[in-house]
Write a protein that holds these residues in place. Structure first.
Motif, PDB file in Angstrom:
ATOM      1  N   VAL A 181       0.871  -1.178   0.000  1.00  0.00           N
ATOM      2  CA  VAL A 181       0.000   0.000   0.000  1.00  0.00           C
ATOM      3  C   VAL A 181       0.909   1.230   0.000  1.00  0.00           C
ATOM      4  CG1 VAL A 181      -1.878   1.228   1.139  1.00  0.00           C
ATOM      5  CG2 VAL A 181      -1.764  -1.278   1.273  1.00  0.00           C
ATOM      6  N   THR A 182       1.104   1.808  -1.149  1.00  0.00           N
ATOM      7  CA  THR A 182       2.067   2.898  -1.291  1.00  0.00           C
ATOM      8  C   THR A 182       1.437   4.282  -1.186  1.00  0.00           C
ATOM      9  OG1 THR A 182       1.832   2.797  -3.695  1.00  0.00           O
ATOM     10  CG2 THR A 182       3.593   1.483  -2.691  1.00  0.00           C
ATOM     11  N   GLU A 183       0.117   4.347  -1.306  1.00  0.00           N
ATOM     12  CA  GLU A 183      -0.581   5.619  -1.178  1.00  0.00           C
ATOM     13  C   GLU A 183      -1.670   5.506  -0.114  1.00  0.00           C
ATOM     14  OE1 GLU A 183      -2.097   6.957  -4.887  1.00  0.00           O
ATOM     15  OE2 GLU A 183      -0.124   7.091  -5.847  1.00  0.00           O
ATOM     16  N   ILE A 184      -1.824   6.557   0.664  1.00  0.00           N
ATOM     17  CA  ILE A 184      -2.848   6.571   1.707  1.00  0.00           C
ATOM     18  C   ILE A 184      -4.232   6.523   1.046  1.00  0.00           C
ATOM     19  CG2 ILE A 184      -3.878   7.924   3.573  1.00  0.00           C
ATOM     20  CD1 ILE A 184      -1.189   6.704   4.261  1.00  0.00           C
ATOM     21  N   PRO A 185      -5.098   5.586   1.433  1.00  0.00           N
ATOM     22  CA  PRO A 185      -6.433   5.487   0.839  1.00  0.00           C
ATOM     23  C   PRO A 185      -7.259   6.746   1.136  1.00  0.00           C
ATOM     24  CG  PRO A 185      -5.899   3.502   2.093  1.00  0.00           C
ATOM     25  CD  PRO A 185      -4.859   4.515   2.421  1.00  0.00           C
ATOM     26  N   THR A 186      -7.986   7.203   0.139  1.00  0.00           N
ATOM     27  CA  THR A 186      -8.803   8.399   0.328  1.00  0.00           C
ATOM     28  C   THR A 186     -10.279   8.150   0.069  1.00  0.00           C
ATOM     29  OG1 THR A 186      -8.417   9.086  -1.964  1.00  0.00           O
ATOM     30  CG2 THR A 186      -6.890   9.926  -0.298  1.00  0.00           C
ATOM     31  N   THR A 187     -10.644   6.913  -0.246  1.00  0.00           N
ATOM     32  CA  THR A 187     -12.049   6.547  -0.446  1.00  0.00           C
ATOM     33  C   THR A 187     -12.334   5.248   0.296  1.00  0.00           C
ATOM     34  OG1 THR A 187     -11.666   5.204  -2.425  1.00  0.00           O
ATOM     35  CG2 THR A 187     -12.020   7.578  -2.751  1.00  0.00           C
ATOM     36  N   PRO A 188     -13.599   4.965   0.600  1.00  0.00           N
ATOM     37  CA  PRO A 188     -13.933   3.705   1.277  1.00  0.00           C
ATOM     38  C   PRO A 188     -13.451   2.478   0.505  1.00  0.00           C
ATOM     39  CG  PRO A 188     -15.775   5.216   1.440  1.00  0.00           C
ATOM     40  CD  PRO A 188     -14.783   5.859   0.500  1.00  0.00           C
ATOM     41  N   GLY A 219     -17.937   4.465  19.720  1.00  0.00           N
ATOM     42  CA  GLY A 219     -18.454   5.806  19.483  1.00  0.00           C
ATOM     43  C   GLY A 219     -17.642   6.588  18.470  1.00  0.00           C
ATOM     44  N   CYS A 220     -16.383   6.182  18.253  1.00  0.00           N
ATOM     45  CA  CYS A 220     -15.545   6.885  17.279  1.00  0.00           C
ATOM     46  C   CYS A 220     -16.172   6.856  15.890  1.00  0.00           C
ATOM     47  CB  CYS A 220     -14.159   6.258  17.233  1.00  0.00           C
ATOM     48  SG  CYS A 220     -13.194   6.466  18.745  1.00  0.00           S
ATOM     49  N   TRP A 221     -16.848   5.762  15.538  1.00  0.00           N
ATOM     50  CA  TRP A 221     -17.417   5.655  14.200  1.00  0.00           C
ATOM     51  C   TRP A 221     -18.504   6.711  13.986  1.00  0.00           C
ATOM     52  CZ3 TRP A 221     -15.408   2.623  10.429  1.00  0.00           C
ATOM     53  CH2 TRP A 221     -14.439   1.679  10.834  1.00  0.00           C
ATOM     54  N   ASP A 222     -19.328   6.957  14.972  1.00  0.00           N
ATOM     55  CA  ASP A 222     -20.322   8.028  14.861  1.00  0.00           C
ATOM     56  C   ASP A 222     -19.655   9.379  14.665  1.00  0.00           C
ATOM     57  OD1 ASP A 222     -22.769   6.777  14.895  1.00  0.00           O
ATOM     58  OD2 ASP A 222     -23.157   7.110  17.016  1.00  0.00           O
ATOM     59  N   ASP A 223     -18.531   9.588  15.352  1.00  0.00           N
ATOM     60  CA  ASP A 223     -17.862  10.878  15.310  1.00  0.00           C
ATOM     61  C   ASP A 223     -17.385  11.238  13.908  1.00  0.00           C
ATOM     62  OD1 ASP A 223     -18.233  11.161  18.017  1.00  0.00           O
ATOM     63  OD2 ASP A 223     -16.227  10.494  18.569  1.00  0.00           O
ATOM     64  N   TYR A 224     -17.153  10.237  13.065  1.00  0.00           N
ATOM     65  CA  TYR A 224     -16.631  10.483  11.726  1.00  0.00           C
ATOM     66  C   TYR A 224     -17.735  10.731  10.696  1.00  0.00           C
ATOM     67  CZ  TYR A 224     -12.099   8.969  13.475  1.00  0.00           C
ATOM     68  OH  TYR A 224     -10.928   8.888  14.187  1.00  0.00           O
ATOM     69  N   THR A 225     -18.979  10.639  11.119  1.00  0.00           N
ATOM     70  CA  THR A 225     -20.082  10.743  10.169  1.00  0.00           C
ATOM     71  C   THR A 225     -20.495  12.185   9.877  1.00  0.00           C
ATOM     72  OG1 THR A 225     -21.711  10.542  11.960  1.00  0.00           O
ATOM     73  CG2 THR A 225     -21.026   8.504  10.853  1.00  0.00           C
ATOM     74  N   GLY A 226     -19.928  13.137  10.603  1.00  0.00           N
ATOM     75  CA  GLY A 226     -20.264  14.535  10.382  1.00  0.00           C
ATOM     76  C   GLY A 226     -19.315  15.188   9.402  1.00  0.00           C
ATOM     77  N   ILE A 227     -18.391  15.984   9.918  1.00  0.00           N
ATOM     78  CA  ILE A 227     -17.473  16.735   9.064  1.00  0.00           C
ATOM     79  C   ILE A 227     -16.625  15.824   8.187  1.00  0.00           C
ATOM     80  CG2 ILE A 227     -15.353  18.109   9.176  1.00  0.00           C
ATOM     81  CD1 ILE A 227     -16.730  19.793  11.351  1.00  0.00           C
ATOM     82  N   SER A 228     -16.075  14.743   8.740  1.00  0.00           N
ATOM     83  CA  SER A 228     -15.211  13.857   7.956  1.00  0.00           C
ATOM     84  C   SER A 228     -15.938  13.268   6.754  1.00  0.00           C
ATOM     85  CB  SER A 228     -14.662  12.726   8.828  1.00  0.00           C
ATOM     86  OG  SER A 228     -13.778  13.215   9.812  1.00  0.00           O
ATOM     87  N   THR A 254     -19.986   9.073   0.537  1.00  0.00           N
ATOM     88  CA  THR A 254     -19.947  10.116   1.557  1.00  0.00           C
ATOM     89  C   THR A 254     -21.117   9.931   2.514  1.00  0.00           C
ATOM     90  OG1 THR A 254     -21.335  11.703   0.349  1.00  0.00           O
ATOM     91  CG2 THR A 254     -18.970  11.714  -0.146  1.00  0.00           C
ATOM     92  N   HIS A 255     -21.195  10.809   3.504  1.00  0.00           N
ATOM     93  CA  HIS A 255     -22.267  10.820   4.507  1.00  0.00           C
ATOM     94  C   HIS A 255     -22.161   9.606   5.459  1.00  0.00           C
ATOM     95  CE1 HIS A 255     -23.797  14.023   1.966  1.00  0.00           C
ATOM     96  NE2 HIS A 255     -24.608  14.370   2.964  1.00  0.00           N
ATOM     97  N   ILE A 323     -12.550   9.207   3.278  1.00  0.00           N
ATOM     98  CA  ILE A 323     -13.701   9.734   2.544  1.00  0.00           C
ATOM     99  C   ILE A 323     -13.282  11.057   1.921  1.00  0.00           C
ATOM    100  CG2 ILE A 323     -15.992  10.785   2.781  1.00  0.00           C
ATOM    101  CD1 ILE A 323     -16.734   8.636   4.740  1.00  0.00           C
ATOM    102  N   THR A 324     -13.618  11.227   0.661  1.00  0.00           N
ATOM    103  CA  THR A 324     -13.298  12.454  -0.061  1.00  0.00           C
ATOM    104  C   THR A 324     -14.592  13.097  -0.535  1.00  0.00           C
ATOM    105  OG1 THR A 324     -11.164  11.556  -0.803  1.00  0.00           O
ATOM    106  CG2 THR A 324     -12.068  13.414  -2.039  1.00  0.00           C
ATOM    107  N   VAL A 325     -14.741  14.378  -0.233  1.00  0.00           N
ATOM    108  CA  VAL A 325     -15.940  15.126  -0.607  1.00  0.00           C
ATOM    109  C   VAL A 325     -15.543  16.193  -1.627  1.00  0.00           C
ATOM    110  CG1 VAL A 325     -17.882  16.502   0.216  1.00  0.00           C
ATOM    111  CG2 VAL A 325     -16.880  14.753   1.711  1.00  0.00           C
ATOM    112  N   ASP A 326     -16.021  16.028  -2.855  1.00  0.00           N
ATOM    113  CA  ASP A 326     -15.701  16.993  -3.918  1.00  0.00           C
ATOM    114  C   ASP A 326     -14.198  17.245  -4.027  1.00  0.00           C
ATOM    115  OD1 ASP A 326     -18.416  17.282  -4.519  1.00  0.00           O
ATOM    116  OD2 ASP A 326     -18.662  18.899  -3.050  1.00  0.00           O
ATOM    117  N   GLY A 327     -13.437  16.165  -3.943  1.00  0.00           N
ATOM    118  CA  GLY A 327     -11.995  16.264  -4.123  1.00  0.00           C
ATOM    119  C   GLY A 327     -11.205  16.672  -2.907  1.00  0.00           C
TER     120      GLY A 327
END
Length: 461
Positions: A181-188, A219-228, A254-255, A323-327
């Motif tokens: 894995v040479t690049e950090i994943p940016t999508t699910p 609870g961490c998983w819920d925390d990522y559902t907003g801004i992230s 997303t979301h 997760i990437t939102v509009d790039g």
């Protein structure tokens, strides 16, 4: 690191409801009691000059059991207290720690017999003045600290953050690199592919460790559902409250659905531990340090703990949530647990507690030592590097809706970002058993949320 400056300089997070459904709360809350002429609030205390001859014995209750150990790789509680006593030799601080802090702290409060200083657990903001001393007004405290209104109610501030964090994934860089894995994943999808590469490369390594058994880690998983997951500062305290079926699949990675799908798919594909019921929170720190775990979804507060858990600190890294939102990628920046001072303690103890909190904030270096974002207003000191991510802070609820999230949580029983750990555990259980799809799970949540909106009179968009 880019930190977008908002009109509100604080994180307003969801907090657990205590016996309140779709009605008013806190209407009978008393205003902070008047202080004696000799009592000084946070902003008025001059460290090293005021109260240096104060004699008091206080207790400090917190969740950091690892700081009890002399083997901890950073500064221990013993060392912090020794430094504090160089300035305040007559204030004795008894440190009490607890691995089940989130629940036990609430039990301490409910008993009426609780410590002088403690980290404020998930309680209704309307109850703050019943338990904790005010540090001062929001206007004053905004000049002293960042995130001042995280535990603010009716213009008074009751919590001072111990440190501040952002949200991502702690991982072992060597494990990812050796798996190709040479690049950090940016999508699910890219993240799941990376986990699969780890498993294919070395089946003895756990690609994603869930920490299911700890409970509170869910609870961490819920925390990522907003801004992230959305890039929307208003998502948690506004957008979600009025959304129709907010947990649905938006179809673009997303979301909230995308966050939960990462967890569901990882478990369903066998990319987590074999037996989720036997996970070990303390043990996982050494495991990821040794390369036995690929990654864990935890706030940046966990990063230094994993570094300190063994001889391979250089292998530990911290990546943005995939997760990437509009790039662009986003992360929530906000306070970790906040110090509260016992309102009902004797006055000398309250004063000593106030002094101790200010010393921990301004003199101890705790936030910096723990790789946190700065707490002192105007400070830029931090070791955390998250340069590719836009850090945002959540905007508060609009006037008149301050308690609406609590009410919806109570009515729906979903406890979204308010101690809904069991709900996240059920995702793991259903994914492991294969008896419910994620779509079926979120359909139940959406139905419960809609019913709660109707019951609470929340308009839907």
């Amino acid at each position: 690191m880019k930190l977008k400056k908002l009109s509100s300089m604080v994180l307003v997070a969801a907090i657990a409801l205590t016996g309140v459904a779709c009605g008013k709360s806190g209407d009978e809350t008393q205003a902070p009691a008047a202080k004696s002429a000799g009592f000084k609030q946070y902003a008025d205390i001059v460290l090293g000059e005021d109260f240096t001859d104060l004699e008091a014995e206080i207790s400090f209750f917190n969740n950091r059991t690892d700081l009890d150990s002399e083997d901890y790789g950073g500064t221990t509680w013993k060392e912090y207290i020794e430094e504090f006593n160089k300035m305040y030799p007559n204030i004795k601080v008894n440190v009490i720690t607890d691995t089940n802090y989130a629940e036990d702290a609430k039990t301490h409060l409910q008993s009426g017999d609780y410590e002088t200083v403690m980290l404020i657990p998930a309680i209704d903001k309307a109850d703050l003045s019943s338990y904790f001393e005010s540090y001062g007004t929001l206007d004053v405290m905004n000049q002293q600290i960042n995130y001042a209104d995280h535990w603010e109610y009716k213009g008074e501030v009751y919590g001072v953050p111990s440190t501040a964090t952002c949200q991502g994934i702690v991982y072992n860089k060597r494990v990812f690199e050796e798996a190709g894995v040479t690049e950090i994943p940016t999508t699910p999808d890219a993240f799941i592919e990376a986990l699969q590469k780890i498993k294919d490369h070395d089946s003895s390594i756990i690609p994603l460790y869930t920490n299911y058994a700890a409970g509170w880690t869910m609870g961490c998983w819920d925390d990522y559902t907003g801004i992230s997951a959305t890039g929307d500062e208003a998502f948690t305290n506004n957008t979600l409250l009025h959304s129709t079926d907010p947990f649905k699949d938006y179809g673009d990675g997303t979301h909230p659905y995308a966050v939960y799908k990462i967890l569901y798919d990882a478990v369903a594909k066998g990319l987590t531990e074999e037996d989720y019921s036997t996970t070990d929170w303390e043990g996982c720190k050494g495991m990821i340090n040794r390369g036995e775990i690929g990654c864990m979804v935890l706030g940046s507060w966990a990063y230094p703990q994993m570094e300190a858990a063994g001889e391979n600190a250089a292998d530990i890294g911290y990546m943005p949530f995939p997760i990437t939102v509009d790039g662009k990628q986003y992360a929530l920046a906000g306070p970790d647990y906040c110090y509260g001072v016992n309102k009902n303690a004797p006055e000398d103890e309250k004063q000593a507690g106030m002094v101790f909190v200010k010393w921990m904030t301004e003199k101890s270096g705790f936030a910096y030592n723990e790789d946190g974002l700065p707490i002192v207003a105007g400070s830029t000191e931090t070791k955390l590097q998250f340069d590719t991510v836009t850090l945002l802070q959540e905007t508060p609820a609009v006037a008149g809706e301050e308690d609406l999230l609590n009410q919806l949580n109570a009515e729906s029983e979903l406890n979204y970002r308010a101690g809904g750990d069991r709900r996240i555990q059920l995702i793991i259980e259903h994914a492991a058993m294969g008896d419910m799809t994620l779509d079926e799970i979120v359909a139940e949540w959406n139905a419960a949320w809609t019913a709660a909106q109707d019951a609470c009179g929340a308009e839907r968009n």
